[in-house]
Design an enzyme around this catalytic site. Structure first.
Site, short mmCIF file in Angstrom:
data_model
loop_
_atom_site.label_atom_id
_atom_site.label_comp_id
_atom_site.label_asym_id
_atom_site.label_seq_id
_atom_site.Cartn_x
_atom_site.Cartn_y
_atom_site.Cartn_z
N GLY A 55 80.26 48.84 49.27
CA GLY A 55 79.30 48.61 50.34
C GLY A 55 78.53 49.85 50.74
O GLY A 55 77.70 49.80 51.63
N CYS A 56 78.83 50.97 50.10
CA CYS A 56 78.11 52.22 50.37
C CYS A 56 77.14 52.48 49.23
O CYS A 56 77.50 52.33 48.07
CB CYS A 56 79.09 53.39 50.49
SG CYS A 56 80.19 53.28 51.88
N VAL A 57 75.93 52.86 49.56
CA VAL A 57 74.95 53.21 48.53
C VAL A 57 75.39 54.50 47.84
O VAL A 57 75.36 54.62 46.63
CB VAL A 57 73.54 53.35 49.13
CG1 VAL A 57 72.55 53.86 48.10
CG2 VAL A 57 73.08 52.01 49.69
#
Length: 149
Positions: A55-57
């Site tokens: 969920g983190c770029v």
């Protein structure tokens, strides 16, 4: 408390006080980056798919250690390939590391982080990534609490 996690990190209260002293957001960003530089290096063996936060770029790794002395207490180590995100990791550690599972689950992350007014100055992707890290920490606290019975 795990010294590998909290070596030179100020408390969340100190971070909040420092933020209030810095009126310019560019100075605040520099401060967040400096916080990230205070994190201990993450050992390569902890850079795994299991520790990677989804969920983190940016790439973010969080590893949780549960200290089960009666009441489970959690400490964290982590890293990111992005300087600002590494600083956000440090802020989360100031909020959560060294606390019991129940204390972690009692923290209202949106309200606590809201005191720094970060959402107003982070991109939507960074805000989503920050909340993904919070979700991961809370999930680890829930597992530790369940395992403790």
């Amino acid at each position: 408390m795990d010294t590998a996690t909290k070596t030179d990190l100020p408390s969340f209260g100190d971070i909040l006080a420092d933020f209030e002293l810095l009126e310019d957001w560019e100075d605040r960003y520099r401060y967040v980056i400096e916080l990230g530089k205070k994190l201990e290096p993450l050992p390569d063996e902890l850079r795994t798919s299991e520790t990677k936060v989804q969920g983190c770029v940016s790439q973010v790794w969080l590893s949780t250690t549960v200290h089960p002395d009666g009441v489970p207490r959690l400490t964290f180590v982590g890293d990111s390939d992005a300087h600002i995100v590494r600083g956000l990791v440090a802020i989360l550690f100031a909020i959560y590391s060294g606390k019991t599972a129940d204390e972690i689950l009692d923290v209202d992350a949106v309200a606590t982080l809201g005191e720094l007014h970060l959402n107003e100055h982070l991109t939507p992707q960074r805000s989503n990534g920050l909340m993904a890290m919070v979700t991961r920490i809370r999930g680890d606290a829930e597992k530790a609490r369940a395992a403790a019975g």
